[in-house]
Design a protein around this motif. Structure first.
Motif, PDB file in Angstrom:
ATOM      1  N   ALA A 215       7.527   7.820   4.534  1.00 16.73           N
ATOM      2  CA  ALA A 215       6.203   7.276   4.229  1.00 16.73           C
ATOM      3  C   ALA A 215       5.370   7.093   5.487  1.00 16.73           C
ATOM      4  O   ALA A 215       4.322   6.457   5.445  1.00 16.73           O
ATOM      5  N   ALA A 216       5.822   7.663   6.597  1.00 15.26           N
ATOM      6  CA  ALA A 216       5.088   7.529   7.859  1.00 15.26           C
ATOM      7  C   ALA A 216       3.687   8.096   7.713  1.00 15.26           C
ATOM      8  O   ALA A 216       3.462   9.088   7.013  1.00 15.26           O
ATOM      9  N   GLY A 217       2.740   7.465   8.409  1.00 16.24           N
ATOM     10  CA  GLY A 217       1.344   7.876   8.290  1.00 16.24           C
ATOM     11  C   GLY A 217       1.122   9.333   8.646  1.00 16.24           C
ATOM     12  O   GLY A 217       0.377  10.044   7.962  1.00 16.24           O
ATOM     13  N   PHE A 218       1.770   9.820   9.706  1.00 15.62           N
ATOM     14  CA  PHE A 218       1.520  11.208  10.110  1.00 15.62           C
ATOM     15  C   PHE A 218       2.119  12.188   9.108  1.00 15.62           C
ATOM     16  O   PHE A 218       1.586  13.288   8.924  1.00 15.62           O
ATOM     17  N   VAL A 219       3.191  11.811   8.429  1.00 14.64           N
ATOM     18  CA  VAL A 219       3.752  12.669   7.378  1.00 14.64           C
ATOM     19  C   VAL A 219       2.771  12.755   6.215  1.00 14.64           C
ATOM     20  O   VAL A 219       2.480  13.847   5.703  1.00 14.64           O
ATOM     21  N   ARG A 220       2.245  11.629   5.805  1.00 15.98           N
ATOM     22  CA  ARG A 220       1.272  11.616   4.705  1.00 15.98           C
ATOM     23  C   ARG A 220       0.035  12.443   5.063  1.00 15.98           C
ATOM     24  O   ARG A 220      -0.459  13.242   4.253  1.00 15.98           O
TER      25      ARG A 220
END
Length: 248
Positions: A215-220
């Motif tokens: 759920a990391a921001g850069f993954v999203r």
């Protein structure tokens, strides 16, 4: 060949197997020294698979439809690891599939484990004993290139051994669902890069989906930039969030 007696098909390739040093925690839980991370959720990796990857992709409900235009439902996975996701998916597929249904599970793995390592890691779940036994019996002594296993008459497993981006870009398109299950993004950012998320999107059919514990921001942001409509959902075992999404 019975439904649960897989047939191993050797497919040579130029890609060599790379080794990954393992530690074993709590007796049978593999831990990657290279990535500093466990291979699955310490609460219960099998139940996490059901919550994150199966339910996250709307499975098994979608198996009641025809899947892709070819009639074969195709799942892609980043990180084969112990084979836990495949074994649990195969178990649930056998319980719900239609007589004419076909499943092709294609996983991408840079560091394929040995058969005895897979067996040790999966013995903690008696629910998948049949699948574990069949998988380890068919698994090659030195996995490399493309490992092709006919798990049963309706189920095929392909494990592509090599770098994920290169392997995904070279694979035929037509994926209905993705299990994004690399090591934690903070420890293995290459598995969650913009280029890899874009390649996954390009290989996915319209309406195809993904699920991931990450759920990391850069993954999203990388998934959104690639073209997926991304949704946050409650994570497994108290984890606040997970991500799932669809290709419009």
């Amino acid at each position: 060949m019975s439904d649960d007696d897989p047939e191993k098909l050797a497919t040579p390739d130029s890609l060599a197997r790379e080794d990954q040093p393992l530690d074993w925690h709590e007796g049978d839980m593999p831990y990657s020294q290279k990535f500093g991370d466990h291979f699955y959720c310490r609460t219960d990796g099998r139940l996490e698979c059901g919550h994150t990857f199966l339910a996250g992709n709307g499975l098994p409900d979608r198996w009641r439809d025809c899947g892709s235009p070819s009639g074969e439902f195709k799942i892609g996975e980043l990180g084969f690891g112990t084979g836990l996701n495949f074994c649990e998916t195969w178990r649930q597929w056998k319980l719900t599939r239609l007589p004419a249904g076909k499943l092709h599970f294609i996983s991408f793995e840079l560091y394929p484990m040995k058969s005895e390592e897979i067996d040790r890691a999966l013995t903690r779940w008696p629910e998948i004993d049949a699948e574990r036994t069949a998988l380890t019996a068919a698994w090659p002594d030195e996995p490399a290139g493309r490992v092709e296993i006919e798990a049963d008459r309706q189920t095929r497993l392909t494990v592509v051994c090599g770098p994920a981006l290169e392997s995904v870009m070279a694979i035929e398109p037509g994926f209905d669902a993705w299990f994004l299950d690399g090591f934690a993004p903070s420890r293995n950012p290459d598995m969650w890069s913009p280029d890899l998320m874009q390649a996954i999107h390009e290989k996915t059919v319209p309406g195809g989906t993904f699920g991931t514990y990450a759920a990391a921001g850069f993954v999203r942001r990388n998934l959104s930039a690639a073209g997926f409509a991304v949704e946050r959902r409650p994570g497994f075992a108290g984890k606040r969030e997970m991500l799932c999404g669809v290709k419009a």
